[in-house]
Design a protein around this motif. Structure first.
Motif, PDB file in Angstrom:
ATOM      1  N   UNK A 251       0.837  -1.203   0.000  1.00 52.75           N
ATOM      2  CA  UNK A 251       0.000   0.000   0.000  1.00 52.75           C
ATOM      3  C   UNK A 251       0.874   1.256   0.000  1.00 52.75           C
ATOM      4  N   UNK A 252       1.933   1.247   0.793  1.00 50.79           N
ATOM      5  CA  UNK A 252       2.835   2.391   0.842  1.00 50.79           C
ATOM      6  C   UNK A 252       3.503   2.637  -0.493  1.00 50.79           C
ATOM      7  N   UNK A 253       3.918   1.570  -1.171  1.00 53.85           N
ATOM      8  CA  UNK A 253       4.567   1.715  -2.470  1.00 53.85           C
ATOM      9  C   UNK A 253       3.603   2.256  -3.511  1.00 53.85           C
ATOM     10  N   UNK A 254       2.364   1.785  -3.472  1.00 51.25           N
ATOM     11  CA  UNK A 254       1.373   2.254  -4.430  1.00 51.25           C
ATOM     12  C   UNK A 254       1.054   3.728  -4.205  1.00 51.25           C
ATOM     13  N   UNK A 255       0.822   4.096  -2.968  1.00 53.92           N
ATOM     14  CA  UNK A 255       0.503   5.492  -2.670  1.00 53.92           C
ATOM     15  C   UNK A 255       1.693   6.406  -2.942  1.00 53.92           C
ATOM     16  N   UNK A 256       2.894   5.889  -2.722  1.00 55.90           N
ATOM     17  CA  UNK A 256       4.093   6.703  -2.909  1.00 55.90           C
ATOM     18  C   UNK A 256       4.579   6.781  -4.334  1.00 55.90           C
ATOM     19  N   UNK A 257       3.921   6.051  -5.252  1.00 55.05           N
ATOM     20  CA  UNK A 257       4.296   6.122  -6.656  1.00 55.05           C
ATOM     21  C   UNK A 257       5.386   5.149  -7.059  1.00 55.05           C
ATOM     22  N   UNK A 258       5.733   4.209  -6.188  1.00 53.51           N
ATOM     23  CA  UNK A 258       6.737   3.206  -6.534  1.00 53.51           C
ATOM     24  C   UNK A 258       6.129   2.086  -7.365  1.00 53.51           C
ATOM     25  N   UNK A 259       4.837   1.834  -7.221  1.00 51.76           N
ATOM     26  CA  UNK A 259       4.141   0.845  -8.041  1.00 51.76           C
ATOM     27  C   UNK A 259       2.910   1.471  -8.669  1.00 51.76           C
ATOM     28  N   UNK A 260       2.499   0.890  -9.802  1.00 50.75           N
ATOM     29  CA  UNK A 260       1.369   1.443 -10.551  1.00 50.75           C
ATOM     30  C   UNK A 260       0.093   0.633 -10.394  1.00 50.75           C
ATOM     31  N   UNK A 261       0.237  -0.613  -9.953  1.00 47.98           N
ATOM     32  CA  UNK A 261      -0.931  -1.479  -9.725  1.00 47.98           C
ATOM     33  C   UNK A 261      -0.680  -2.332  -8.487  1.00 47.98           C
TER      34      UNK A 261
END
Length: 408
Positions: A251-261
């Motif tokens: 969740x942190x990676x997605x919100x932080x822009x590290x992942x796209x899906x």
């Protein structure tokens, strides 16, 4: 006359003492639950319940999720377990084997609130023989979150098939800061405990693949796990940390822009919108190998057979699944209410996430409702998946380990 008064006074005193003694037999309910949300409503719900049920005290204990079931099973064996607790369906077979659960059917039959529970939830959460040990309190269905801003930047549309998913993930994995290494990845895969739902959506969707004899070790079953492994090893569309990533990391990676899906459910949507606004949306998981499979996420409550006061424990859990109270509970948990009244007026989530949930219901499913599933979810799958991702075992060997668990 004086003697009569004395006798009457003594008798009255004895009666008062008896009543006091009866009242002193405190009705206590020790209740375990797990909330990550800082806006925990349990104290307010306990206060309301105790006001409506004089003489019953609820001791609600928030147990950390990472050790929740380890502590629950250990406490039951030691005879120090709670009277009632929040429980998931994949734990039900083991709890039944332990003879730890109290059937709820007699209470459900006489409870006015039974008709309020959404039509299929009591069926979905029943045991294999139809006995009701669980009372639903919230539910979700997993779907695919995607970053609308990243998709728009590259002219992509949300994937509907596994091939489209892989193509999108590869396109979205980029070096945006020019240091020669990717800093954005196409998909945030949950390789740690709880990530079996990610794997399942990309594997169990395939025709003929399940947990029956020979299904996971079939060509289609191995192809599903190999697809996941290849996304990490060959396509490199997962972050390097994926084998160990849990809920907070994805969740942190997605919100932080590290992942796209990534894959999760409506329980995350409020935080997603708070962090990203309209840069986040959701669609059902992609079709892979001829079908779709996504996880129906349940959360129920149960009364334990060792409860000191089973009726008091039932009153408490039925209170949590009653209109109004259930809405307050789910406003904090971020999941969906189980009562028809609360569902009809529900405004706790953005419409696009509710639609993604509803559109996923036709192919939502459970892991096998057997005692092996607790071992699968807690140990066998996370260990095997991590080993497969880092190349210690093959996709075939991983699936064979799961096959042995369920069919040996």
């Amino acid at each position: 006359m004086t003697g009569f008064n004395i006798k009457t006074t003594v008798a009255a005193a004895l009666l008062a003492g008896t009543a006091l003694a009866g009242g002193a037999q405190a009705q206590e309910v020790n209740f375990w639950y797990h909330f990550d949300n800082a806006d925990n409503p349990m104290s307010a719900l306990v206060e309301k319940f105790e006001a409506e049920n004089p003489g019953i005290t609820v001791n609600a204990e928030n147990v950390p999720w990472n050790s929740y079931y380890d502590q629950l099973y250990t406490s039951i064996v030691a005879g120090t377990g709670p009277d009632a607790a929040l429980v998931k369906l994949n734990a039900q077979p083991r709890l039944i084997e332990m003879e730890a659960l109290e059937p709820l059917d007699a209470w459900l039959k006489d409870w006015d609130g039974t008709a309020e529970i959404q039509d299929n939830l009591l069926t979905l959460t029943a045991s294999a023989d139809g006995t009701h040990y669980y009372l639903p309190v919230q539910y979700v269905v997993l779907y695919l979150y995607y970053r609308t801003d990243m998709f728009a930047e590259l002219g992509l549309t949300p994937p509907t098939t596994c091939d489209e998913f892989r193509d999108a993930a590869k396109a979205l994995t980029r070096d945006t800061d020019g240091d020669g290494q990717p800093d954005v990845y196409g998909f945030g895969f949950r390789g740690g405990k709880g990530g079996h739902d990610h794997w399942a959506s990309l594997t169990l969707s395939r025709e003929g693949v399940g947990f029956g004899p020979g299904e996971l070790t079939s060509e289609a079953g191995v192809a599903g796990t190999q697809f996941v492994v290849d996304l990490f090893q060959k396509d490199k569309v997962f972050p390097p940390s994926a084998p160990n990533d849990g809920f907070k990391e994805i969740i942190g990676a997605f919100q932080g822009g590290t992942t796209a899906m990534t894959i999760h459910h409506i329980g995350s949507s409020a935080d997603m919108v708070a962090a990203l606004g309209d840069k986040v949306s959701a669609v059902p998981v992609p079709e892979c190998g001829g079908g779709r499979w996504t996880s129906f996420g349940d959360e129920s409550t149960a009364v334990f057979s060792a409860a000191q006061d089973k009726d008091a424990a039932w009153k408490w859990i039925s209170f949590l699944s009653s209109p109004g109270n259930n809405a307050e509970f789910n406003k904090a948990t971020g999941q969906l209410p189980v009562t028809k009244t609360d569902s009809a007026s529900w405004d706790g989530h953005e419409k696009r996430f509710v639609e993604a949930t509803v559109n996923s219901l036709p192919f939502a499913n459970f892991l096998p409702n057997t005692s092996e599933t607790a071992d699968f979810a807690n140990t066998v799958w996370p260990v095997a998946m991590q080993r497969a991702l880092i190349g210690e075992i093959t996709a075939q060997e991983m699936n064979a380990e799961i096959e042995v668990l369920y069919n040996d």
